[in-house]
Design a protein around this motif. Sequence first.
Motif, PDB file in Angstrom:
ATOM      1  N   PHE A   1      46.897  54.438  66.934  1.00  0.00           N
ATOM      2  CA  PHE A   1      46.180  53.191  67.234  1.00  0.00           C
ATOM      3  C   PHE A   1      46.224  52.824  68.727  1.00  0.00           C
ATOM      4  O   PHE A   1      45.560  51.892  69.161  1.00  0.00           O
ATOM      5  CB  PHE A   1      46.789  52.039  66.431  1.00  0.00           C
ATOM      6  CG  PHE A   1      46.533  52.153  64.957  1.00  0.00           C
ATOM      7  CD1 PHE A   1      45.253  51.980  64.446  1.00  0.00           C
ATOM      8  CD2 PHE A   1      47.566  52.435  64.073  1.00  0.00           C
ATOM      9  CE1 PHE A   1      45.004  52.082  63.080  1.00  0.00           C
ATOM     10  CE2 PHE A   1      47.337  52.541  62.715  1.00  0.00           C
ATOM     11  CZ  PHE A   1      46.048  52.366  62.211  1.00  0.00           C
ATOM     12  N   ALA A   2      47.050  53.534  69.503  1.00  0.00           N
ATOM     13  CA  ALA A   2      47.299  53.123  70.888  1.00  0.00           C
ATOM     14  C   ALA A   2      46.317  53.770  71.858  1.00  0.00           C
ATOM     15  O   ALA A   2      46.615  54.780  72.495  1.00  0.00           O
ATOM     16  CB  ALA A   2      48.735  53.494  71.248  1.00  0.00           C
TER      17      ALA A   2
ATOM     18  N   ASP B   1      42.738  52.890  74.587  1.00  0.00           N
ATOM     19  CA  ASP B   1      41.715  51.984  75.118  1.00  0.00           C
ATOM     20  C   ASP B   1      40.559  52.866  75.594  1.00  0.00           C
ATOM     21  O   ASP B   1      40.611  54.101  75.467  1.00  0.00           O
ATOM     22  CB  ASP B   1      42.284  51.079  76.219  1.00  0.00           C
ATOM     23  CG  ASP B   1      42.850  51.888  77.373  1.00  0.00           C
ATOM     24  OD1 ASP B   1      42.612  53.118  77.408  1.00  0.00           O
ATOM     25  OD2 ASP B   1      43.527  51.307  78.233  1.00  0.00           O
TER      26      ASP B   1
ATOM     27  N   GLY C   1      40.925  52.302  64.394  1.00  0.00           N
ATOM     28  CA  GLY C   1      41.496  51.411  65.404  1.00  0.00           C
ATOM     29  C   GLY C   1      40.500  50.829  66.391  1.00  0.00           C
ATOM     30  O   GLY C   1      40.878  50.032  67.251  1.00  0.00           O
ATOM     31  N   TRP C   2      39.220  51.136  66.282  1.00  0.00           N
ATOM     32  CA  TRP C   2      38.231  50.691  67.279  1.00  0.00           C
ATOM     33  C   TRP C   2      37.636  49.316  66.953  1.00  0.00           C
ATOM     34  O   TRP C   2      36.849  48.782  67.712  1.00  0.00           O
ATOM     35  CB  TRP C   2      37.102  51.722  67.401  1.00  0.00           C
ATOM     36  CG  TRP C   2      36.347  51.941  66.094  1.00  0.00           C
ATOM     37  CD1 TRP C   2      36.618  52.878  65.155  1.00  0.00           C
ATOM     38  CD2 TRP C   2      35.228  51.181  65.604  1.00  0.00           C
ATOM     39  NE1 TRP C   2      35.747  52.768  64.095  1.00  0.00           N
ATOM     40  CE2 TRP C   2      34.875  51.732  64.343  1.00  0.00           C
ATOM     41  CE3 TRP C   2      34.483  50.102  66.098  1.00  0.00           C
ATOM     42  CZ2 TRP C   2      33.831  51.233  63.574  1.00  0.00           C
ATOM     43  CZ3 TRP C   2      33.433  49.606  65.331  1.00  0.00           C
ATOM     44  CH2 TRP C   2      33.117  50.162  64.084  1.00  0.00           C
TER      45      TRP C   2
ATOM     46  N   ARG D   1      40.856  43.484  64.380  1.00  0.00           N
ATOM     47  CA  ARG D   1      42.203  43.408  64.984  1.00  0.00           C
ATOM     48  C   ARG D   1      43.025  44.589  64.474  1.00  0.00           C
ATOM     49  O   ARG D   1      44.131  44.446  63.980  1.00  0.00           O
ATOM     50  CB  ARG D   1      42.871  42.076  64.597  1.00  0.00           C
ATOM     51  CG  ARG D   1      42.192  40.852  65.192  1.00  0.00           C
ATOM     52  CD  ARG D   1      42.904  39.559  64.836  1.00  0.00           C
ATOM     53  NE  ARG D   1      42.916  39.286  63.399  1.00  0.00           N
ATOM     54  CZ  ARG D   1      41.882  38.803  62.706  1.00  0.00           C
ATOM     55  NH1 ARG D   1      40.739  38.520  63.334  1.00  0.00           N
ATOM     56  NH2 ARG D   1      41.983  38.592  61.401  1.00  0.00           N
ATOM     57  N   ARG D   2      42.492  45.736  64.622  1.00  0.00           N
ATOM     58  CA  ARG D   2      43.091  46.938  64.051  1.00  0.00           C
ATOM     59  C   ARG D   2      44.019  47.609  65.067  1.00  0.00           C
ATOM     60  O   ARG D   2      43.661  48.628  65.683  1.00  0.00           O
ATOM     61  CB  ARG D   2      41.978  47.878  63.617  1.00  0.00           C
ATOM     62  CG  ARG D   2      42.449  49.129  62.893  1.00  0.00           C
ATOM     63  CD  ARG D   2      42.912  48.852  61.507  1.00  0.00           C
ATOM     64  NE  ARG D   2      43.131  50.088  60.752  1.00  0.00           N
ATOM     65  CZ  ARG D   2      43.798  50.138  59.613  1.00  0.00           C
ATOM     66  NH1 ARG D   2      44.307  49.029  59.077  1.00  0.00           N
ATOM     67  NH2 ARG D   2      43.953  51.276  58.985  1.00  0.00           N
ATOM     68  N   ASP D   3      45.214  47.044  65.231  1.00  0.00           N
ATOM     69  CA  ASP D   3      46.172  47.656  66.152  1.00  0.00           C
ATOM     70  C   ASP D   3      47.271  48.387  65.399  1.00  0.00           C
ATOM     71  O   ASP D   3      48.129  49.030  65.995  1.00  0.00           O
ATOM     72  CB  ASP D   3      46.790  46.579  67.059  1.00  0.00           C
ATOM     73  CG  ASP D   3      45.710  45.934  67.916  1.00  0.00           C
ATOM     74  OD1 ASP D   3      44.851  46.692  68.416  1.00  0.00           O
ATOM     75  OD2 ASP D   3      45.684  44.697  68.041  1.00  0.00           O
ATOM     76  N   SER D   4      47.266  48.228  64.109  1.00  0.00           N
ATOM     77  CA  SER D   4      48.232  48.937  63.264  1.00  0.00           C
ATOM     78  C   SER D   4      47.589  48.990  61.878  1.00  0.00           C
ATOM     79  O   SER D   4      46.505  48.434  61.678  1.00  0.00           O
ATOM     80  CB  SER D   4      49.541  48.151  63.176  1.00  0.00           C
ATOM     81  OG  SER D   4      49.324  46.984  62.395  1.00  0.00           O
TER      82      SER D   4
ATOM     83  N   ASN E   1      36.424  46.164  68.699  1.00  0.00           N
ATOM     84  CA  ASN E   1      37.562  45.458  69.262  1.00  0.00           C
ATOM     85  C   ASN E   1      37.442  45.563  70.785  1.00  0.00           C
ATOM     86  O   ASN E   1      37.728  46.605  71.376  1.00  0.00           O
ATOM     87  CB  ASN E   1      38.843  46.128  68.758  1.00  0.00           C
ATOM     88  CG  ASN E   1      40.105  45.521  69.355  1.00  0.00           C
ATOM     89  OD1 ASN E   1      40.112  45.016  70.474  1.00  0.00           O
ATOM     90  ND2 ASN E   1      41.183  45.577  68.591  1.00  0.00           N
TER      91      ASN E   1
ATOM     92  N   GLU F   1      39.114  44.205  73.051  1.00  0.00           N
ATOM     93  CA  GLU F   1      40.345  44.299  73.848  1.00  0.00           C
ATOM     94  C   GLU F   1      40.666  45.758  74.137  1.00  0.00           C
ATOM     95  O   GLU F   1      41.199  46.098  75.188  1.00  0.00           O
ATOM     96  CB  GLU F   1      41.511  43.655  73.089  1.00  0.00           C
ATOM     97  CG  GLU F   1      41.555  42.163  73.314  1.00  0.00           C
ATOM     98  CD  GLU F   1      42.525  41.479  72.381  1.00  0.00           C
ATOM     99  OE1 GLU F   1      43.578  42.067  72.068  1.00  0.00           O
ATOM    100  OE2 GLU F   1      42.196  40.365  71.946  1.00  0.00           O
ATOM    101  N   LYS F   2      40.316  46.604  73.198  1.00  0.00           N
ATOM    102  CA  LYS F   2      40.568  48.032  73.425  1.00  0.00           C
ATOM    103  C   LYS F   2      39.396  48.682  74.150  1.00  0.00           C
ATOM    104  O   LYS F   2      39.571  49.475  75.061  1.00  0.00           O
ATOM    105  CB  LYS F   2      40.761  48.731  72.077  1.00  0.00           C
ATOM    106  CG  LYS F   2      42.123  48.543  71.463  1.00  0.00           C
ATOM    107  CD  LYS F   2      42.181  49.364  70.193  1.00  0.00           C
ATOM    108  CE  LYS F   2      43.504  49.218  69.514  1.00  0.00           C
ATOM    109  NZ  LYS F   2      43.481  49.800  68.178  1.00  0.00           N
TER     110      LYS F   2
END
Length: 733
Positions: free
Chosen positions: A339-340, A342, A366-367, A370-373, A384, A386-387
């Motif tokens: 998930f990590a 950008d 994860g794209w 709020r899919r950070d995990s 997302n 933010e990413k």
Amino acid sequence: MAISVENGVFYLETANTLYQMKVDSFGVLNHLWYGAKTDDCMDYLLDYPDVGFAGNIYEAENQRTYSLNTLPLEYAAVGEGDFRVPAVSVTHADGSNALALRFQEYHIEKGKYKIPGLPAVYAKDDEAETLTIVLKDAASGVEVSLRYGVLAQADVITRSVVVQNKGKENVVLNRVHSLCLDIPYGNWEWVHFHGRHTMERQTERAALVHGIQESGSTRGTSSHQQNPAVLLCEKGCTETSGFCIGAALMYSGGFQAQIECDQLEQVRFVMGIHPDTFSWTLEPDACFYVPEVILSCSEQGMETLSHRFHQVIREHVCRGRYQLSKRPVLINNWEATYFAFDEKKIEEIAEQASRLGIDMMVLDDGWFGRRDSDFSGLGDWVVNEEKLQGGLGRLVEKINRLGMKFGIWFEPEAVSEDSDLYKAHPEWVIRIPGRNPVRARYQLVLDMSREEVVEYLYRAISKILTENHIAYVKWDMNRSICDWYTAALPAGRQTEMPHRYVLGLYALLEKLTTAFPDVLFEGCSGGGGRFDAGMLYYCPQIWCSDNTDAHDRVFIQYGTSFFYPASSVGSHVSAAPNHQTGRVTSLKTRGTVAMAGSFGYELDLNKLSEAEKEEIAEQVSSYKGYQRLIYEGNYYRLRNPYEDNMAVWAFVAKDRKEALVQGVVLRAASNVLRGSVRLRGLDAESFYQSAQDGRVYTGRALMAGGLLLPRTEGDDAAFTICLKQVPEVKNKN
Ligand code: GLA
């Protein structure tokens, strides 16, 4: 004519096989034969033994040897003295179960029948014929139409069933199997494909025991644990000799395959929707359509059977622009970043990949939202930012500017409780009122039996596909379903839900694949948890397993190859040590094993040395050279890794002009001769030159004496030998 009828006997003929049934004097449809072409009516094989405790149908009067419990039946019901596993079982309005199925009529049509709402083998009108045999239970008015699609050249027969309630009262279907095949004679074994997440389709062959052996799934998906494809083979049947029958169910939900060896050593094989998670109320006049089973048999062992399944799946199941054609070599970021990531990270991977000749960047989980995990975000199919700071459009453009296509991951059927979708529509998830829902991977499942859910998903996914230049979709599904309930059905009909879920899934896939014909859809369910002929109708390739360890993949891909063609097998090179097993294998081995499928990478290229990058560039370029052969050639399992210290497989062009032999020596040994393997499928009269050492061999020598394999070092050492036909011997020693 592939289908003909003479004196009440139905003959279904393909290029090499024959299927026969006969209506007997009581209107019962007997199964006579499925196997070699015999030029004969096989009804002489019917026996009428006087077996104790056998029931007799009333019409047979005092013939105590006429019993449905001993006759081979084409479609077995309950309540008439046949105590073997039934193909169909119902509950009538009065609570009774019996069905006395008797012949009514038949129809023969040109072309292959279709099944409303379900995937089915398709063929041109001159490639197939359809036979429909209507059986009727006079007391209730239930009509059972058996449908047979005969693809003569492909040596394939499909079977499906339509049940219609022509009575005046509701009938509940408790079980309606797609296949019922009675085989009175022979000494049989069965091969099935079991496993678990990250270890799918392990091959198991066993002698039949008296009683019932079964493989199946009640998980709402075809499952990692058992695959809906089963082989029955005569004892002693090998890759190249002996008789075997294969059946693959074209269905992606729960299934059941049962093989019963009865008191007289007769075998009955039934297969269809799993009855434990199914029943269906059929109102007067309503029809129920059963998913179809693809059937083939071979007298030349399992290899020929596999070739037939590979061909029918590629040419008559898979569809769309990428059905047969080359597919892009892709890089997927999942094992590179999880998930990590950008935008910058994805661009860096793509930049490297484009330099190495890779065609497509696939952005995995994860794209969105709020899919950070794996705790949140599923269901919110909006980028997302933010990413991906510049939005999806900008990233896609950048990737496209590198000369690469862009692909993206969805898990449409899933929802996280921490998501906007769940907050807006908690009623859309599968959940039994008054009980807590069951979570798996922290997620819930959407009720795909509801039209508004399918509609929401269609809109959300098509928005992403319309607004961005997306060439590929990975369609994931990361859990099993257990606590079935839908508000859309009354209490008495909740058991329809698992099948309605699959129908909703198929409706969505059909709509999306029609609306976006240029997009390549790849199926996935935590890897190969939904690897079946039903999904292959919408997705010409499926991520074969979340296990990317080349050693384990040898076994997974070996089992997968019995029914499914290499073009359908998504396989990637990942990092070493492997993330699932911790095993270290060489880049060469990882590349060799992944090449036996639809090829790609799944690692951070920027962490590799220059030498490794060079090796990858070479792999990509050689895969592109071999891709046609891998997709279109005949596949040969030359060594069984369960029995040998190596797996060896080969792709041989249909015109026999080229062969690609690949393999992995599993465990290193000292002081041993080099291995050798006898090839198959070459032209004995032709000469073949090895691209590796330049030596020219006769096809006959390669098939009789074999090919000496390169000396390898270390465990899990791979090799590749490419052979091309040459006009004459150049260096015959
Ligand atoms: C499943 C898939 C993987 C990956 C992850 C993402 O496990 O099989 O390939 O897409 O989900 O969550």
